[in-house]
Motif scaffolding. Structure first.
Motif, PDB file in Angstrom:
ATOM      1  N   SER A   1     -68.011   6.867  68.953  1.00  0.00           N
ATOM      2  CA  SER A   1     -67.614   8.273  69.053  1.00  0.00           C
ATOM      3  C   SER A   1     -68.138   9.094  67.878  1.00  0.00           C
ATOM      4  CB  SER A   1     -66.094   8.380  69.119  1.00  0.00           C
ATOM      5  OG  SER A   1     -65.518   7.992  67.883  1.00  0.00           O
ATOM      6  N   ALA A   2     -68.152  10.406  68.079  1.00  0.00           N
ATOM      7  CA  ALA A   2     -68.590  11.313  67.017  1.00  0.00           C
ATOM      8  C   ALA A   2     -67.655  11.228  65.817  1.00  0.00           C
ATOM      9  CB  ALA A   2     -68.642  12.742  67.557  1.00  0.00           C
ATOM     10  N   LEU A   3     -66.366  11.035  66.081  1.00  0.00           N
ATOM     11  CA  LEU A   3     -65.405  10.911  64.983  1.00  0.00           C
ATOM     12  C   LEU A   3     -65.712   9.699  64.132  1.00  0.00           C
ATOM     13  CD1 LEU A   3     -62.858  11.578  63.417  1.00  0.00           C
ATOM     14  CD2 LEU A   3     -61.526  10.423  65.198  1.00  0.00           C
ATOM     15  N   SER A   4     -65.961   8.570  64.789  1.00  0.00           N
ATOM     16  CA  SER A   4     -66.274   7.351  64.042  1.00  0.00           C
ATOM     17  C   SER A   4     -67.510   7.553  63.182  1.00  0.00           C
ATOM     18  CB  SER A   4     -66.487   6.185  65.010  1.00  0.00           C
ATOM     19  OG  SER A   4     -66.816   5.008  64.304  1.00  0.00           O
ATOM     20  N   THR A   5     -68.509   8.222  63.715  1.00  0.00           N
ATOM     21  CA  THR A   5     -69.734   8.493  62.958  1.00  0.00           C
ATOM     22  C   THR A   5     -69.440   9.362  61.742  1.00  0.00           C
ATOM     23  OG1 THR A   5     -71.071   8.353  64.968  1.00  0.00           O
ATOM     24  CG2 THR A   5     -72.048   9.491  63.083  1.00  0.00           C
ATOM     25  N   SER A   6     -68.564  10.343  61.915  1.00  0.00           N
ATOM     26  CA  SER A   6     -68.244  11.248  60.808  1.00  0.00           C
ATOM     27  C   SER A   6     -67.449  10.558  59.703  1.00  0.00           C
ATOM     28  CB  SER A   6     -67.459  12.458  61.337  1.00  0.00           C
ATOM     29  OG  SER A   6     -66.127  12.096  61.663  1.00  0.00           O
TER      30      SER A   6
ATOM     31  N   TRP B   1     -62.042  17.303  59.788  1.00  0.00           N
ATOM     32  CA  TRP B   1     -62.679  17.133  61.098  1.00  0.00           C
ATOM     33  C   TRP B   1     -61.896  17.885  62.162  1.00  0.00           C
ATOM     34  CZ3 TRP B   1     -61.576  14.638  65.825  1.00  0.00           C
ATOM     35  CH2 TRP B   1     -62.689  14.331  66.639  1.00  0.00           C
TER      36      TRP B   1
ATOM     37  N   ASN C   1     -63.332  20.876  64.679  1.00  0.00           N
ATOM     38  CA  ASN C   1     -63.455  20.530  66.104  1.00  0.00           C
ATOM     39  C   ASN C   1     -62.287  21.102  66.907  1.00  0.00           C
ATOM     40  OD1 ASN C   1     -65.820  18.353  66.327  1.00  0.00           O
ATOM     41  ND2 ASN C   1     -64.752  18.059  64.381  1.00  0.00           N
TER      42      ASN C   1
END
Length: 324
Positions: free
Chosen positions: A269-274, A320, A324
């Motif tokens: 997910s984008a969250l995990s990447t961030s 975050w 978002n």
């Protein structure tokens, strides 16, 4: 009591015989009132002043009378199999009977095969030796290596027995703070699912029908970005190995930073990447412990603030959330 005797024994554990104890054998009173184990009773009888009634050494098959003052003196022991090692300890509470420490992530509680040094036990044994204190390392419970937070260590067998009984009876309140991907379906609820070993990996636990009954209670403390992540306050109804991590994965909310009990979708997910580089372990911290003191019976409520890495994670999740 002489200073030499005082150094040899822990502070005496005092008990006054009640009307219901009148005429009973001393061992019956100790077992009924304190739940003292047979093994500890044998050890107490073998020492010079292990058990006294009104200041006089007394056999356990003698009767007591209402109002008698019964005192137990437990001889100090050490842990000769644990090597002392200097390290910084975050001690939250200590007296002559127990010690509560805030364990950092990345530290094992007790030496195991291949891990003889660097454990919490090594540091505590060194701390006691430096103070000239003779005590035995009795961990009442343990935390995973990469889980931080409060750990209770009893200094002698009686304290350990009393605390272990509280654990078994479920009267010890353990509160954890966890940061997870997603959000549970309800703001508060429970996960009630049996846990057992994985047939493919003996170290891994999974939810399986033939597993041991397991119960985890949760409450959402904070939500981030429409349920993309959550901070949960978690209490345990049972104490299975890796229980919180397994149950949160089962509920679709795996712990952030937990590579062992992870979910491929959330990992991508984008969250995990961030969050890359923000947290390097499962986001789980034993934040509060409430129990009765094993000797005095007084209630204790102890807290351990979030460590720096979890505060950083919390800040990153809030940032975050705003973006978002």
């Amino acid at each position: 009591m002489t200073s030499e005797t005082g150094n040899r024994y822990y502070e005496p554990i005092a008990l006054q015989a009640e009307a219901s104890d009148d005429g009973r054998l001393l061992r019956e009173v100790l077992q009924r009132r304190l739940g003292i184990s047979r093994r500890l009773l044998v050890k107490l009888k073998s020492t010079e002043v292990g058990i006294t009634v009104n200041g006089r050494r007394t056999r356990t098959n003698e009767a007591v009378a209402a109002g008698d003052l019964i005192e137990l003196r437990i001889e100090r022991e050490e842990s000769p199999d644990i090597l002392p090692q200097p390290m910084e300890l975050d001690i939250v509470f200590e007296d002559d009977h127990l010690l509560v420490v805030n364990k950092p992530a990345g530290q094992i509680v007790h030496p195991t095969t291949g891990h003889y040094m660097g454990t919490l036990a090594n540091g505590i044994v060194h701390y006691w030796k430096e103070r000239g204190e003779k005590s035995r390392f009795h961990p009442v419970h343990r935390l995973d290596e990469w889980t931080s937070g409060l750990v209770v260590v009893a200094k002698h067998a009686f304290a350990h027995q009393q605390l272990a009984e509280q654990m078994t009876a479920g009267t010890v309140e353990k509160l954890y703070r966890a940061y997870v991907y997603g959000e549970p379906p309800e703001r508060s609820g429970e996960v009630n699912a049996p846990i057992g070993r994985s047939s493919e990996d003996p170290h891994r636990r999974i939810v399986r029908e033939d597993g041991a009954p397991s119960q985890t209670f949760y409450e959402v403390a904070e939500s981030y970005a429409c349920g993309g992540a959550s901070a949960l306050d978690i209490r345990l109804g049972t104490g299975r190995t890796h229980q919180i991590r397994v149950h949160m994965l089962h509920a679709g909310c795996p712990l952030i930073g937990d590579d062992y009990y992870s979910d491929a979708v959330w990992q991508a997910s984008a969250l995990s990447t961030s969050l890359k580089g923000v947290i390097g372990r499962q986001a789980l911290h034993a934040i509060r412990l409430s129990f009765r003191h094993p000797v005095t019976g007084e209630p204790l409520k102890l807290n351990a603030a979030l460590p720096a890495d979890l505060r950083n994670l919390e800040g990153a999740l809030r940032a975050w959330h705003k973006e978002n």
